[in-house]
Structures are given as structure tokens and as C-alpha cells.
Scaffold this active site. Sequence first.
Site, mmCIF file in Angstrom:
data_model
loop_
_atom_site.group_PDB
_atom_site.id
_atom_site.type_symbol
_atom_site.label_atom_id
_atom_site.label_comp_id
_atom_site.label_asym_id
_atom_site.label_seq_id
_atom_site.Cartn_x
_atom_site.Cartn_y
_atom_site.Cartn_z
ATOM 1 N N ARG A 81 -4.560 -16.330 23.237
ATOM 2 C CA ARG A 81 -3.970 -15.083 23.691
ATOM 3 C C ARG A 81 -3.554 -15.104 25.156
ATOM 4 N NH1 ARG A 81 -7.614 -10.422 20.588
ATOM 5 N NH2 ARG A 81 -6.845 -10.899 18.504
ATOM 6 N N ASN A 120 1.840 -12.918 19.946
ATOM 7 C CA ASN A 120 1.617 -13.266 21.341
ATOM 8 C C ASN A 120 2.912 -13.504 22.106
ATOM 9 O OD1 ASN A 120 -0.430 -13.533 23.248
ATOM 10 N ND2 ASN A 120 -0.263 -15.763 23.215
ATOM 11 N N PRO A 142 2.821 -17.531 13.608
ATOM 12 C CA PRO A 142 4.128 -16.983 13.256
ATOM 13 C C PRO A 142 4.129 -15.461 13.365
ATOM 14 C CG PRO A 142 3.455 -18.660 11.692
ATOM 15 C CD PRO A 142 2.265 -18.392 12.560
ATOM 16 N N GLU A 143 5.214 -14.916 13.890
ATOM 17 C CA GLU A 143 5.283 -13.475 14.102
ATOM 18 C C GLU A 143 6.195 -12.820 13.069
ATOM 19 O OE1 GLU A 143 5.470 -12.348 18.218
ATOM 20 O OE2 GLU A 143 4.523 -14.213 18.863
ATOM 21 N N LYS A 167 3.470 -9.100 9.311
ATOM 22 C CA LYS A 167 3.219 -10.524 9.137
ATOM 23 C C LYS A 167 2.791 -10.864 7.711
ATOM 24 C CE LYS A 167 1.791 -10.971 13.970
ATOM 25 N NZ LYS A 167 0.731 -11.455 14.895
#
Length: 258
Positions: free
Chosen positions: A245, A163, A2-3, A51
Site C-alpha cells: 500500500r 492502489n 488488478p483494479e 473488482k
Amino acid sequence: MPEGDTVFRTAERLRLVLAGKTLTRSDFRVPRYATADLVGERVDEVGSYGKHLFIRTGRVSIHTHLKMEGEWRVFPCGQRWTKPRVTARLVLATDEVEAVGFALGKVQLLARAEEHTVIDHLGPDLLGPNWDAAEALRRLERYPARAIGLALLDQRNLAGIGNIYRSEICFLRRVHPETPVADIPDLPALVEESHRVLGKAAHQPPWRPMVYGRTRRPCPRCGTAIASQLLGEDDPADRITQRERGIYFCPRCQPAPA
């Protein structure tokens, strides 16, 4: 993972049901805080930084980080939970609701005066009221040879990008993610693009990725097949993170650096 936008909206959701309410039950399902009891504490506010999420009472700040799979859900008291109970790591209840943190990557109980210790190292919060573009730019420029795709992911530069958004931001600026920071044609514009993208994702969801996760599908600008590859630090001990990534880009709109 989660960003920043997800954490921001999670804080908003928890704020609506917890802020101004008195806790009738607290259940910390992590060994370090197993005996902690916040019954009778009034929740003053719920906030986020990058975050990181904070639920604050008069005495303490409950710090949580979602990491890869964490999630907060809210249930009316007495309602059956919709995720396995064994994955719950923190329960905060009022007379009306239970806020449950499932699979949280980090749970900490801090004195309010110590809250800053977990975010002091971070760059400016892209979704915070005190967003500082000049400071974010300064931090990025400290390592001019670093690939911009790595620099954006580093929370010490800008807090909140993960990401998904690093791929999207580079695409919007027509910059290949491997381009060194020093070679970005207009780095201040890229910083502002980051602020705009995260802001739109947080305040006008849902965000629909243009390149992330769209390998071999046509670029929305030129029709070239979207490509993907791994981009991470050269660290053999980081293989698991490396797999997470993958970056996505258009080979035509975002030519690789020489």
C-alpha cells in the site's frame, strides 16, 4: 492488484468469446467445486462489479476475484497455454475456445439469486451503468476523520479503485493522501474525478501513471521529486498488505495536512 478497469476489460474480453455459447467442458480446480459440471450450460452474459467478475448461465453465476495475481486468458481449443497449468483454477471451454482463470484469488459457484450476497456491502461501481455519485459521497462522508487515501481504497465506499488510482486521483485533485475526508476542499469533485479516471482507464487504455511508481522522478506539473510512503490501517496483523500500500504524491503540489 488488478483494479476495476482491468476487471472491466477482462469481462469484455470473456463476453466476446463466451456469451451466447454452450459450455462443452468445465473444470473447477478448487476443492469445494471439484465435482461441479456445467457442460451443456449456455453462458447468458459476463459482467463485472468493481473488482468482482461474474460469468452467468441460466442456473448459476460463476464469481471470481483476481486478488493479487489472478488473470483470465483465452486460447483457441487445442492451443498450448502460455502460463503454467498448475496455476489454473478454472477452465471453461466451448467448441472454439478455452477460457482459463490462472491464480484466481477467489472462485465461487452461486445460484443466480444469490449473486447479490457478494456485492451488497460494496459502494457504487465506478464503471457500472448505475453509477451513483451521491451515494459514493454519502459513504465517504460517514468517516470524516479517515485519510482520503484509505477511504478511496475501501471498496465499501467506491468499488473499483486500487492502489494505483488512489495515488493518481489524489494527485489530480492536488490533495495529499493523508488528508482527512472532512478537509477535502471539494469532495464531490474528487468523487467525479474518480469516475472520470477509472472510465478513461477502462475505455481508453493504456493508462500512463503520472505519479504511481515514479519515486524520485520529477512531478509532471512542477518538477519536484515524487515521494512515496506507506499508508494503511494501524493493524499489526496486516503487515503483508501494508507493504502493498505504498502511496505516491508530489510534496509541493500535494502538501501534507497540518
